[in-house]
Design a protein around this motif. Structure first.
Motif, PDB file in Angstrom:
ATOM      1  N   LEU A   1      -3.724   2.718 -10.189  1.00  0.00           N
ATOM      2  CA  LEU A   1      -2.893   1.881  -9.315  1.00  0.00           C
ATOM      3  C   LEU A   1      -1.801   1.143 -10.085  1.00  0.00           C
ATOM      4  O   LEU A   1      -0.845   0.652  -9.496  1.00  0.00           O
TER       5      LEU A   1
ATOM      6  N   GLU B   1      -3.929   5.950  12.465  1.00  0.00           N
ATOM      7  CA  GLU B   1      -5.139   5.212  12.082  1.00  0.00           C
ATOM      8  C   GLU B   1      -4.917   4.450  10.766  1.00  0.00           C
ATOM      9  O   GLU B   1      -5.249   3.264  10.646  1.00  0.00           O
ATOM     10  N   VAL B   2      -4.331   5.138   9.798  1.00  0.00           N
ATOM     11  CA  VAL B   2      -4.108   4.529   8.478  1.00  0.00           C
ATOM     12  C   VAL B   2      -3.059   3.417   8.554  1.00  0.00           C
ATOM     13  O   VAL B   2      -3.172   2.384   7.891  1.00  0.00           O
TER      14      VAL B   2
ATOM     15  N   MET C   1       0.853  -1.183   0.000  1.00  0.00           N
ATOM     16  CA  MET C   1       0.000   0.000   0.000  1.00  0.00           C
ATOM     17  C   MET C   1       0.896   1.243   0.000  1.00  0.00           C
ATOM     18  O   MET C   1       1.942   1.251   0.664  1.00  0.00           O
TER      19      MET C   1
ATOM     20  N   GLN D   1      -3.950  -5.161   6.261  1.00  0.00           N
ATOM     21  CA  GLN D   1      -4.254  -5.567   4.888  1.00  0.00           C
ATOM     22  C   GLN D   1      -3.049  -5.979   4.051  1.00  0.00           C
ATOM     23  O   GLN D   1      -3.183  -6.779   3.130  1.00  0.00           O
TER      24      GLN D   1
ATOM     25  N   LYS E   1      -4.672   0.260   9.802  1.00  0.00           N
ATOM     26  CA  LYS E   1      -5.494  -0.323   8.752  1.00  0.00           C
ATOM     27  C   LYS E   1      -4.623  -1.006   7.694  1.00  0.00           C
ATOM     28  O   LYS E   1      -4.897  -2.133   7.246  1.00  0.00           O
TER      29      LYS E   1
ATOM     30  N   LYS F   1     -13.777  -4.269  -2.555  1.00  0.00           N
ATOM     31  CA  LYS F   1     -12.938  -3.189  -2.024  1.00  0.00           C
ATOM     32  C   LYS F   1     -13.738  -1.887  -1.919  1.00  0.00           C
ATOM     33  O   LYS F   1     -13.642  -1.172  -0.907  1.00  0.00           O
TER      34      LYS F   1
ATOM     35  N   SER G   1      -7.884  11.213   0.322  1.00  0.00           N
ATOM     36  CA  SER G   1      -8.115  10.964  -1.102  1.00  0.00           C
ATOM     37  C   SER G   1      -7.524   9.598  -1.395  1.00  0.00           C
ATOM     38  O   SER G   1      -6.356   9.342  -1.114  1.00  0.00           O
ATOM     39  N   ILE G   2      -8.349   8.708  -1.911  1.00  0.00           N
ATOM     40  CA  ILE G   2      -7.962   7.302  -2.015  1.00  0.00           C
ATOM     41  C   ILE G   2      -8.039   6.820  -3.459  1.00  0.00           C
ATOM     42  O   ILE G   2      -8.952   7.205  -4.180  1.00  0.00           O
ATOM     43  N   MET G   3      -7.106   5.970  -3.847  1.00  0.00           N
ATOM     44  CA  MET G   3      -7.217   5.286  -5.139  1.00  0.00           C
ATOM     45  C   MET G   3      -7.345   3.792  -4.883  1.00  0.00           C
ATOM     46  O   MET G   3      -6.512   3.215  -4.168  1.00  0.00           O
ATOM     47  N   ILE G   4      -8.393   3.186  -5.469  1.00  0.00           N
ATOM     48  CA  ILE G   4      -8.568   1.730  -5.316  1.00  0.00           C
ATOM     49  C   ILE G   4      -8.804   1.090  -6.684  1.00  0.00           C
ATOM     50  O   ILE G   4      -9.099   1.766  -7.661  1.00  0.00           O
ATOM     51  N   HIS G   5      -8.691  -0.245  -6.714  1.00  0.00           N
ATOM     52  CA  HIS G   5      -8.943  -0.988  -7.955  1.00  0.00           C
ATOM     53  C   HIS G   5     -10.433  -1.003  -8.277  1.00  0.00           C
ATOM     54  O   HIS G   5     -11.281  -0.765  -7.406  1.00  0.00           O
TER      55      HIS G   5
ATOM     56  N   ASP H   1       2.024  -6.214  -5.475  1.00  0.00           N
ATOM     57  CA  ASP H   1       0.630  -6.028  -5.849  1.00  0.00           C
ATOM     58  C   ASP H   1       0.105  -4.829  -5.037  1.00  0.00           C
ATOM     59  O   ASP H   1      -0.041  -4.913  -3.822  1.00  0.00           O
ATOM     60  N   ILE H   2      -0.142  -3.703  -5.726  1.00  0.00           N
ATOM     61  CA  ILE H   2      -0.558  -2.479  -5.025  1.00  0.00           C
ATOM     62  C   ILE H   2      -2.067  -2.542  -4.802  1.00  0.00           C
ATOM     63  O   ILE H   2      -2.839  -2.494  -5.761  1.00  0.00           O
ATOM     64  N   THR H   3      -2.504  -2.621  -3.568  1.00  0.00           N
ATOM     65  CA  THR H   3      -3.937  -2.762  -3.316  1.00  0.00           C
ATOM     66  C   THR H   3      -4.634  -1.421  -3.166  1.00  0.00           C
ATOM     67  O   THR H   3      -5.816  -1.301  -3.421  1.00  0.00           O
ATOM     68  N   GLU H   4      -3.885  -0.407  -2.744  1.00  0.00           N
ATOM     69  CA  GLU H   4      -4.512   0.876  -2.467  1.00  0.00           C
ATOM     70  C   GLU H   4      -3.436   1.956  -2.412  1.00  0.00           C
ATOM     71  O   GLU H   4      -2.298   1.696  -2.025  1.00  0.00           O
ATOM     72  N   SER H   5      -3.817   3.160  -2.782  1.00  0.00           N
ATOM     73  CA  SER H   5      -2.884   4.276  -2.710  1.00  0.00           C
ATOM     74  C   SER H   5      -3.649   5.442  -2.076  1.00  0.00           C
ATOM     75  O   SER H   5      -4.701   5.836  -2.563  1.00  0.00           O
TER      76      SER H   5
END
Lengths: 422, 422
Positions: free
Chosen positions: B13, A51-52, A4, A59, A55, B48, B39-43, A35-39
């Motif tokens: 991602l 907090e982040v 992440m 994951q 989390k 998810k 601000s989040i980037m997800i697949h 494997d990038i799951t989230e950015s």
């Protein structure tokens, strides 16, 4: 391994900057097999970061933290992670010396806080910053890996390529050797590239094949991992052959240098000087040439003849040519190239004349462009292109097509649909 | 009101694209008074997205979802949100008609899936897409507000400005009137702008004052909210005065158009044609001019004289000037400007000669640049600049400084440190 990316930067959340680091890191980490799951982008806020982090740890195994390593009060990444992992921050003496030397040499007074940039998490591996002062670091616990990188892209990119990539390869991948190979394409759209290479990219697992836009070029990046260098090269050679079979005609080179730089190198090696007479591109080609490293070796000058009048008055294209054939014609392209070749005493001259848009010209639709090439003691030739309807994209494709014709001419490759001057 | 931006895009991602939407939306939402917490980037992944939606709802009232509104299998945003909120998706007939008309007119076969783009959440407000096919939408529940926008920036930006902003103002802010004002600066660094304006920006609450880099210019954006238009304008006028007191000398204009466009407008209004003789910038100035809308009205042509020889041979600068004063001199800048004024029969001619770097030239350090201006029937003048050590930034600042001198000349503003030709 799942990863992440957490960018800690209020500037990003304010929209003062675009997160180019995330895109760069994604590409690089995927190439290494992650494997990038989230950015995520968050504020410079300790509570939020804690907090982040919790989390993220639930994951993924690998956590990349970007930014927040500087000397200011809002640079909270190291102190927060130290708190979170219950670790001390210790001084990295080498970095401290670098910071002190920097301030001494630049005769700047060193703010006391600046030494904060030399603090590292106890037990972590420091990552030297060759273009800035803040230290990066890599830290491992029994369960997780943490990578801390500086926020400015001109510090993060070299730190990743020079120091981080080799370290991650050693610590986190199962194969000792990794080899990277970039094939550059100009011509197909991203959709075409995906259509042609998509199947190979998804079925071939080693090398990992990534297809990226790079301005108006396309980069196909192959990353092989194996036990030996030779195995890596064999894996890459095999995949490269498949790519060549599908899109060979569009390959303009290999590696990170784009088409203008590839042409620069060819001109330099062959001791050739380039010039140009530009109409619709209005200086964009010459500007690209003059922005290159050591431009003086390949460029003396060139001319912009945007209007019909200046094509005659300033460059000397005959009125007869313009009246008989118009300015969007092979004949005008021939003459523009030949006149500029003489005017700037060059070895190769490029001419660009056509319709950038949005309006039509001489009954030709926007995107119709003639590129001419004149070479000392050789026959002048030209090619007609049809690009699209977008003015600035037409200009850009015109410039790139001109560079590509110069490249093919020097390499004696066949140029399609060429018309020679009689 | 707290807000979170969730970008649903595997392309982000993978690093195939940079998240410019997030930066744009942050700026715009902050200007409307929202507080962006994350601000989040997800697949493109339903599971998810459901997980992230739950988390977001626990933290913020306003959730912005970007991307995933297209017709493909991986466009999962609408179906996932419908599932999550237990709502039906219904057909928006207007959008369906637009999609059908588009395919009819373009003689393309419409894929069956394309109608998926016309589905909207029951009870939501549709947001028309003027540059694409996917429908945006705004949905409110008792506890939350959801905004769904398309991923392509050239669809998202106009949809936000034209349809979304007015809707959010009406639905989510307490003041009926909002007024937006942009002050453009060229000259100071971002650090200087923050130093001068930081206190005003933090103490003044209405208008909201945002300071952004815009290429090498700076945008100061003022957004006032009040009960009446007039109150808005008064609030802005008051803040603007404070900004003018601090950085007035750097103001180049107002609104979204950058310096070249400001100069374009001035030239057009005054029916003036521009030309240039470029050395270190090698066509970058002319390229910028020719890329402008209706460039033909203000440009006939220009010349690039990168080497000493072409300054004499192609442009006609006297050998004596070059031998006596060198090419990095007021005298050379005067002559380059005057010769090009004649060669291209223009009203104003700009010359640029200096040291781009990395090497020095004629004992002048990189970043030393002379910009000359010749005007029909007026005295030629020039100014010496000192930029920095970065080659391409020097070129860019040279071009911008030249535009700024042209702007000041036309507006009869004082140009500092000018040397006149005797």
């Amino acid at each position: 391994m799942k990863a992440m990316i957490i960018s800690v930067s209020s500037a990003l959340l304010k929209g003062s900057a675009t997160n180019t680091n995330a895109a760069f890191l994604s590409r690089e980490l995927i190439a290494l097999g992650f494997d990038i799951t989230e950015s995520i982008m968050i504020h410079d806020d300790e509570e939020k970061l804690l907090e982040v982090l919790k989390k993220a740890e639930a994951q993924v195994e690998f956590i990349v933290l970007v930014g927040g390593l500087g000397p200011d009060d809002n640079d909270i990444v190291k102190t927060t992670l130290a708190k979170h992992l219950d670790l001390d921050l210790v001084l990295d003496e080498e970095t401290q010396n670098r910071i002190m030397t920097y301030h001494k040499n630049s005769s700047l007074v060193m703010p006391k806080n600046n030494q904060l940039q030399a603090l590292t998490l106890l037990g972590s591996t420091p990552l030297v910053n060759v273009t800035g002062l803040a230290l990066g670091m890599f830290h491992q616990t029994d369960t997780h890996h943490y990578l801390l990188l500086p926020g400015p892209a001109d510090e993060l990119v070299p730190m990743f390529i020079e120091n981080t990539r080799p370290l991650l390869l050693e610590k986190l991948t199962d194969k000792p050797c990794v080899s990277n190979h970039i094939i550059r394409l100009y011509g197909p759209t991203m959709a075409q590239a995906h259509q042609e290479l998509g199947e190979i990219a998804t079925t071939v697992e080693n090398p990992i094949i990534q297809i990226y836009p790079a301005d108006i070029e396309i980069e196909v990046q192959l990353t092989a991992r194996a036990d030996t260098e030779e195995d890596c090269h064999q894996l890459i050679a095999k995949a490269e052959k498949q790519i060549e079979e599908r899109l060979g005609e569009y390959i303009i080179g290999y590696g990170t240098e784009n088409l203008p730089n590839i042409v620069r190198q060819l001109l330099k090696e062959n001791k050739l000087k380039l010039t140009a007479a530009e109409s619709l591109t209005g200086g964009a080609f010459l500007s690209e040439v003059s922005s290159l490293f050591e431009a003086g070796l390949i460029l003396d000058g060139g001319i912009v003849t945007y209007s019909e009048v200046t094509k005659h008055d300033a460059l000397g294209v005959t009125k007869k040519t313009i009246e008989t054939h118009g300015v969007v014609s092979a004949e005008c392209a021939f003459e523009m190239a030949e006149k500029s070749l003489k005017m700037f005493d060059a070895d190769i001259a490029v001419s660009l004349s056509g319709v950038a848009g949005p309006s039509s010209l001489e009954n030709e639709i926007p995107g119709t462009v003639w590129v001419g090439i004149a070479v000392k003691d050789q026959k002048t030739f030209a090619r007609k292109f049809h690009f699209g309807y977008k003015r600035n994209l037409n200009r850009r494709h015109s410039v790139w097509s001109a560079f590509n014709m110069v490249r093919k001419h020097i390499l004696e490759e066949e140029i399609e649909e060429v018309v020679y001057k009689k």
